[in-house]
Design a protein around this motif. Structure first.
Motif, PDB file in Angstrom:
ATOM      1  N   VAL A   1      36.898  38.505  52.196  1.00  0.00           N
ATOM      2  CA  VAL A   1      37.165  38.432  50.761  1.00  0.00           C
ATOM      3  C   VAL A   1      38.480  37.684  50.512  1.00  0.00           C
ATOM      4  CG1 VAL A   1      37.613  39.830  48.697  1.00  0.00           C
ATOM      5  CG2 VAL A   1      35.892  40.577  50.336  1.00  0.00           C
ATOM      6  N   LYS A   2      38.408  36.688  49.660  1.00  0.00           N
ATOM      7  CA  LYS A   2      39.613  35.927  49.305  1.00  0.00           C
ATOM      8  C   LYS A   2      40.641  36.896  48.734  1.00  0.00           C
ATOM      9  CE  LYS A   2      40.822  31.773  46.580  1.00  0.00           C
ATOM     10  NZ  LYS A   2      40.280  30.763  45.660  1.00  0.00           N
ATOM     11  N   ASP A   3      41.900  36.649  49.058  1.00  0.00           N
ATOM     12  CA  ASP A   3      42.901  37.662  48.749  1.00  0.00           C
ATOM     13  C   ASP A   3      43.398  37.672  47.302  1.00  0.00           C
ATOM     14  OD1 ASP A   3      44.054  39.903  49.812  1.00  0.00           O
ATOM     15  OD2 ASP A   3      45.927  38.909  50.330  1.00  0.00           O
ATOM     16  N   ASN A   4      42.647  37.052  46.405  1.00  0.00           N
ATOM     17  CA  ASN A   4      42.934  37.246  44.973  1.00  0.00           C
ATOM     18  C   ASN A   4      41.840  38.113  44.340  1.00  0.00           C
ATOM     19  OD1 ASN A   4      40.900  35.366  45.105  1.00  0.00           O
ATOM     20  ND2 ASN A   4      41.758  33.991  43.574  1.00  0.00           N
ATOM     21  N   ILE A   5      41.065  38.767  45.209  1.00  0.00           N
ATOM     22  CA  ILE A   5      40.006  39.661  44.732  1.00  0.00           C
ATOM     23  C   ILE A   5      40.362  41.068  45.209  1.00  0.00           C
ATOM     24  CG2 ILE A   5      37.516  40.160  44.850  1.00  0.00           C
ATOM     25  CD1 ILE A   5      37.026  37.177  45.345  1.00  0.00           C
ATOM     26  N   ALA A   6      40.410  42.005  44.267  1.00  0.00           N
ATOM     27  CA  ALA A   6      40.938  43.339  44.582  1.00  0.00           C
ATOM     28  C   ALA A   6      40.008  44.128  45.502  1.00  0.00           C
ATOM     29  CB  ALA A   6      41.165  44.118  43.287  1.00  0.00           C
ATOM     30  N   THR A   7      40.628  44.724  46.511  1.00  0.00           N
ATOM     31  CA  THR A   7      39.882  45.590  47.427  1.00  0.00           C
ATOM     32  C   THR A   7      40.703  46.861  47.622  1.00  0.00           C
ATOM     33  OG1 THR A   7      41.005  44.371  49.169  1.00  0.00           O
ATOM     34  CG2 THR A   7      38.688  43.846  48.826  1.00  0.00           C
ATOM     35  N   VAL A   8      40.043  47.930  47.940  1.00  0.00           N
ATOM     36  CA  VAL A   8      40.785  49.135  48.315  1.00  0.00           C
ATOM     37  C   VAL A   8      40.541  49.372  49.802  1.00  0.00           C
ATOM     38  CG1 VAL A   8      40.863  50.304  46.086  1.00  0.00           C
ATOM     39  CG2 VAL A   8      38.830  50.535  47.493  1.00  0.00           C
ATOM     40  N   SER A   9      41.519  49.970  50.481  1.00  0.00           N
ATOM     41  CA  SER A   9      41.341  50.208  51.906  1.00  0.00           C
ATOM     42  C   SER A   9      40.290  51.282  52.105  1.00  0.00           C
ATOM     43  CB  SER A   9      42.650  50.681  52.522  1.00  0.00           C
ATOM     44  OG  SER A   9      43.585  49.660  52.406  1.00  0.00           O
ATOM     45  N   PRO A  10      39.392  51.077  53.070  1.00  0.00           N
ATOM     46  CA  PRO A  10      38.401  52.129  53.335  1.00  0.00           C
ATOM     47  C   PRO A  10      39.106  53.427  53.745  1.00  0.00           C
ATOM     48  CG  PRO A  10      38.016  50.175  54.707  1.00  0.00           C
ATOM     49  CD  PRO A  10      39.269  49.937  53.948  1.00  0.00           C
TER      50      PRO A  10
END
Ligand code: GLN
Length: 527
Positions: free
Chosen positions: A51-60
């Motif tokens: 995932v490109k790092d301007n797309i929000a992700t949460v740590s599993p």
């Protein structure tokens, strides 16, 4: 494979820590990696997602040592951990995605070579000497490299003016930008809202088609409205658009390969510019000839406003960016870069000067040079003295670009109730550029993705020092579809190069609004 991933995790330290130059070298592609001790063995329906790092992700696992950040390639957000996940990431997880990491990019998506990043320039891998490394394109360069190296099956990028298609072309993979409003942008850090789209990269078209159109149990992404994104097309509008496109109902996947017979492809004359590399021109003609041999019809078309599109884009995108980035002041958003006592005192006492200094210091340290350049440019073109000459004119050009496309496509634009009319004379420079070829009703446009193949990274970096605006030229063939919100895809195209080039370029197909289903089916047959 799991062992290898773990090994990489040790090297791909999180961007939240200080990095040594050696560690920085390994950061060029992945910003951070997920540490999943129990990474499941891939089942048939599962796939690895970068995932490109301007797309929000949460740590599993929030406890883990290297939590997933969402840095946008910026010092300002180097420690930012999003409390929520972007809708597209959640949608892909529910379709079997296993997140393998966040990928490096041009800061906030601004650039064409993935060199404007706080984490070290991205390069195409597999080349031994640093001097021989080629640009991976930008701004989703890290996502493209993750796909080329096989570390991800699918990578998410963002395409505002070509940032998915250009890296795909440079690295020899497939890059798809959907119709504007199809895929949710909720959780995507905005660069230029009226242009931003989420795009997908993969080695082949098929996995992208399956996600967009659906396969097996999984519903196609095209049908999913997101109430959290105000620009996500409403369910009613989606139904209306799809009712005018049979591919969503008859299922292009059932006809494989999609029959090209009787399809009409337009070759835009204005894309045959002098700057076009001869090897790309030759490959473009060869691709057209191949399509013809498969039964398709090829016709020249004229898109007269194309020659103004790049300038219009570089007025509109920075203008929107300057407004979007105003929130990064070191107080509300972004790292403060000062001691808390100093900044808190300034805020609580309302000392304007102290506050101003605080903003200035945070922004000076937080933003890279290219972002600063865009903010200045955008703030200028929106200023009262320049607005009429730049921003408003660029909006007019944007309408002309859209009108050109609507004229050449056989399918009407489902967003328009009646055909668009626009007086060319409203823009004095276009007088004499009236349609040279009359209405030519085509199904798709066929053109190169970029005027040249991937340049050497060294050349890119030295050019950036001398003339940073030169790189904007790379986007000349990708921005028109972005300005019009149309779906476009870049598929790999081999080129004959004399010198030590990569031998890869992109063939771009552009379709009418919401004709994504047929575009993907045709791209698969063409690739
Ligand atoms: N290169 C273009 C720019 O810098 C496109 C970027 C993008 O699509 N995110 O604005």
């Amino acid at each position: 494979r799991i062992g290898r991933l773990r090994g990489l995790c040790l090297r791909h330290v999180s961007s939240t820590r200080q990095t040594s130059p050696i560690q920085r070298r390994f950061l060029n592609q992945f910003i951070s990696r997920v540490q999943q001790d129990d990474l499941p063995v891939l089942e048939q329906r599962q796939f690895r997602l970068a995932v490109k790092d301007n797309i929000a992700t949460v740590s599993p696992n929030p406890e883990e040592e290297t939590p997933l950040t969402t840095t946008c390639g910026s010092n300002f957000l180097a420690n930012y951990r999003s409390p929520f996940e972007a809708t597209i990431v959640t949608q892909l997880r529910s379709r079997g995605a296993l997140l393998v990491g966040k990928t490096n990019l041009d800061e906030f998506g601004m650039g064409s070579h993935s060199v404007h990043t706080a984490f070290g320039a991205v390069a195409q891998e597999g080349e031994q000497q640093a001097v021989n490394k080629h640009s991976a394109g930008g701004s989703s360069g890290g996502s493209a490299v993750a796909v080329v190296t096989g570390e991800a099956d699918i990578a998410l990028g963002t395409d505002t003016g070509g940032s998915v298609r250009l890296p795909a072309a440079y690295t020899g993979v497939v890059g798809f930008k959907p119709s504007y409003g199809m895929i949710s942008r909720y959780g995507v850090v905005p660069y230029a809202n009226s242009l931003d789209t989420v795009g997908l990269l993969a080695k082949e078209v098929r996995p992208i088609t399956e996600l967009i159109l659906g396969s097996g149990e999984a519903e196609g992404l095209w049908a999913e409205h997101d109430p959290l994104d105000p620009t996500s097309l409403s369910p009613g509008a989606r139904r209306r658009c799809a009712s005018q496109r049979d591919c969503y109902h008859s299922g292009p996947l059932s006809k494989h390969p999609y029959p090209l017979k009787n399809l009409k492809f337009g070759l835009p004359l204005e894309y045959n510019i002098t700057e076009l590399s001869p090897s790309i021109r030759a490959a473009w003609s060869a691709a057209a000839a191949k399509l013809q041999s498969l039964g398709a019809r090829l016709v020249p078309v004229s898109l007269p406003s194309t020659r103004h599109a790049l300038s219009a884009y570089y007025v509109i995108a920075p203008a929107e960016a300057s407004s979007n980035l105003a929130k990064y002041d070191g107080i509300r958003y972004g790292t403060r870069f000062t001691s808390p006592t100093e900044s808190d005192a300034a805020v609580s006492e309302g000392q304007e000067e102290a506050q101003g200094n605080l903003y200035a210091r945070a922004r000076a340290a937080g933003f890279g040079d290219e972002v600063k350049r865009r903010i200045l440019l955008g703030a200028y073109t929106l200023s009262s003295a320049a607005m009429d000459n730049y921003f408003l004119k660029a909006q007019k050009v944007r309408r002309l670009v859209r009108r050109d496309f609507n004229r050449v496509f056989a399918l009407p634009n489902p967003l328009l109730d009646k055909p668009e009319s626009f007086e060319l004379s409203e823009l004095p420079e276009t007088v004499g550029l009236e349609d040279k070829w009359g209405p030519t009703e085509v199904d798709f446009l066929l053109c190169p993705t970029a005027p040249m193949t991937a340049p050497k990274l060294e050349e890119v970096l030295s050019e950036e020092e001398k003339d940073p605006v030169n790189a904007y030229m790379n986007d000349v063939f990708t921005v028109p579809a972005s300005l019009a919100g149309l779906p476009a895809i870049s598929v790999p195209m081999r080129v004959q190069e004399e010198k030590e080039g990569t031998g890869m370029a992109g063939l771009q197909l552009i379709g009418q609004y919401w004709d994504d289903a047929r575009l993907l089916a045709v791209a698969e047959a063409v690739a």
